[in-house]
Write a protein that holds these residues in place. Structure first.
Motif, PDB file in Angstrom:
ATOM      1  N   LEU A  74       9.739   7.786  -4.894  1.00  0.00           N
ATOM      2  CA  LEU A  74       8.870   7.209  -3.873  1.00  0.00           C
ATOM      3  C   LEU A  74       9.633   6.197  -3.017  1.00  0.00           C
ATOM      4  O   LEU A  74       9.516   6.202  -1.782  1.00  0.00           O
ATOM      5  CB  LEU A  74       7.653   6.549  -4.530  1.00  0.00           C
ATOM      6  CG  LEU A  74       6.668   5.826  -3.607  1.00  0.00           C
ATOM      7  CD1 LEU A  74       6.060   6.792  -2.605  1.00  0.00           C
ATOM      8  CD2 LEU A  74       5.591   5.149  -4.434  1.00  0.00           C
ATOM      9  N   GLU A  86       0.535   5.697   3.067  1.00  0.00           N
ATOM     10  CA  GLU A  86       0.777   6.867   2.218  1.00  0.00           C
ATOM     11  C   GLU A  86       1.520   6.462   0.937  1.00  0.00           C
ATOM     12  O   GLU A  86       1.206   6.943  -0.150  1.00  0.00           O
ATOM     13  CB  GLU A  86       1.613   7.870   3.010  1.00  0.00           C
ATOM     14  CG  GLU A  86       1.507   9.295   2.547  1.00  0.00           C
ATOM     15  CD  GLU A  86       2.299  10.232   3.450  1.00  0.00           C
ATOM     16  OE1 GLU A  86       2.742  11.260   2.929  1.00  0.00           O
ATOM     17  OE2 GLU A  86       2.471   9.932   4.640  1.00  0.00           O
ATOM     18  N   ALA A  87       2.489   5.571   1.058  1.00  0.00           N
ATOM     19  CA  ALA A  87       3.261   5.111  -0.102  1.00  0.00           C
ATOM     20  C   ALA A  87       2.386   4.327  -1.063  1.00  0.00           C
ATOM     21  O   ALA A  87       2.493   4.487  -2.286  1.00  0.00           O
ATOM     22  CB  ALA A  87       4.440   4.252   0.355  1.00  0.00           C
ATOM     23  N   GLN A  89      -0.840   4.632  -1.529  1.00  0.00           N
ATOM     24  CA  GLN A  89      -1.721   5.577  -2.203  1.00  0.00           C
ATOM     25  C   GLN A  89      -0.980   6.325  -3.308  1.00  0.00           C
ATOM     26  O   GLN A  89      -1.466   6.469  -4.421  1.00  0.00           O
ATOM     27  CB  GLN A  89      -2.324   6.573  -1.205  1.00  0.00           C
ATOM     28  CG  GLN A  89      -3.211   7.618  -1.834  1.00  0.00           C
ATOM     29  CD  GLN A  89      -4.402   7.027  -2.573  1.00  0.00           C
ATOM     30  OE1 GLN A  89      -4.950   5.993  -2.206  1.00  0.00           O
ATOM     31  NE2 GLN A  89      -4.791   7.687  -3.646  1.00  0.00           N
ATOM     32  N   GLU A  90       0.220   6.777  -2.998  1.00  0.00           N
ATOM     33  CA  GLU A  90       1.003   7.506  -4.001  1.00  0.00           C
ATOM     34  C   GLU A  90       1.391   6.594  -5.166  1.00  0.00           C
ATOM     35  O   GLU A  90       1.386   7.008  -6.322  1.00  0.00           O
ATOM     36  CB  GLU A  90       2.245   8.121  -3.366  1.00  0.00           C
ATOM     37  CG  GLU A  90       2.953   9.079  -4.306  1.00  0.00           C
ATOM     38  CD  GLU A  90       4.034   9.872  -3.621  1.00  0.00           C
ATOM     39  OE1 GLU A  90       4.933  10.330  -4.351  1.00  0.00           O
ATOM     40  OE2 GLU A  90       3.992  10.044  -2.388  1.00  0.00           O
ATOM     41  N   GLU A  93      -1.487   6.299  -7.482  1.00  0.00           N
ATOM     42  CA  GLU A  93      -1.607   7.520  -8.286  1.00  0.00           C
ATOM     43  C   GLU A  93      -0.586   7.532  -9.423  1.00  0.00           C
ATOM     44  O   GLU A  93      -0.919   7.902 -10.560  1.00  0.00           O
ATOM     45  CB  GLU A  93      -1.435   8.749  -7.401  1.00  0.00           C
ATOM     46  CG  GLU A  93      -2.573   8.966  -6.433  1.00  0.00           C
ATOM     47  CD  GLU A  93      -2.292  10.052  -5.406  1.00  0.00           C
ATOM     48  OE1 GLU A  93      -1.235  10.735  -5.514  1.00  0.00           O
ATOM     49  OE2 GLU A  93      -3.121  10.228  -4.500  1.00  0.00           O
ATOM     50  N   ILE A  94       0.640   7.133  -9.137  1.00  0.00           N
ATOM     51  CA  ILE A  94       1.682   7.077 -10.173  1.00  0.00           C
ATOM     52  C   ILE A  94       1.289   6.062 -11.245  1.00  0.00           C
ATOM     53  O   ILE A  94       1.401   6.332 -12.445  1.00  0.00           O
ATOM     54  CB  ILE A  94       3.051   6.716  -9.557  1.00  0.00           C
ATOM     55  CG1 ILE A  94       3.564   7.853  -8.678  1.00  0.00           C
ATOM     56  CG2 ILE A  94       4.068   6.395 -10.653  1.00  0.00           C
ATOM     57  CD1 ILE A  94       4.774   7.485  -7.845  1.00  0.00           C
TER      58      ILE A  94
END
Length: 104
Positions: A74, A86-87, A89-90, A93-94
């Motif tokens: 990431l 976007e980062a 959000q990711e 999730e991680i």
């Protein structure tokens, strides 16, 4: 902290179980003072075995390494221009995936 606890408990577990296993042979030799400690060491071995099972070290190490790799990927993609929204959000999730898989 986790790594220190894991390796220290493993070292004590191996040493204590070896003394318990050799208990009969120690009574006539140099280690006669250890014979009196065999009941205590037996309880220690059982306790550390239960702790080791509860910690699930192999699964947790594997999960931590997978999460680390995902976060590093990431970060590299952020350097290549991945947007902040976007980062974020990711990353959430991680983080959620790490908690679901690796925190027992």
């Amino acid at each position: 902290m986790y790594g220190s606890t894991y390796y220290l408990s493993r070292l004590v577990l191996i040493t204590a179980s070896a003394v318990v296993a050799a208990g009969q042979n120690l009574s006539g030799g140099v280690g006669t003072w250890l014979v009196a400690w065999i009941p205590v060491l037996s309880v220690l071995v059982a306790s550390l075995t239960a702790l080791d099972t509860w910690l699930k070290p192999q699964q947790k190490w594997k999960g931590s390494l997978e999460t680390r790799d995902a976060v590093l990927d990431l970060l590299l993609r952020m350097d290549d221009g991945l947007g902040n929204g976007e980062a974020r959000q990711e990353f959430r999730e991680i983080k959620d995936q790490h908690r679901d898989r690796n925190i027992f």
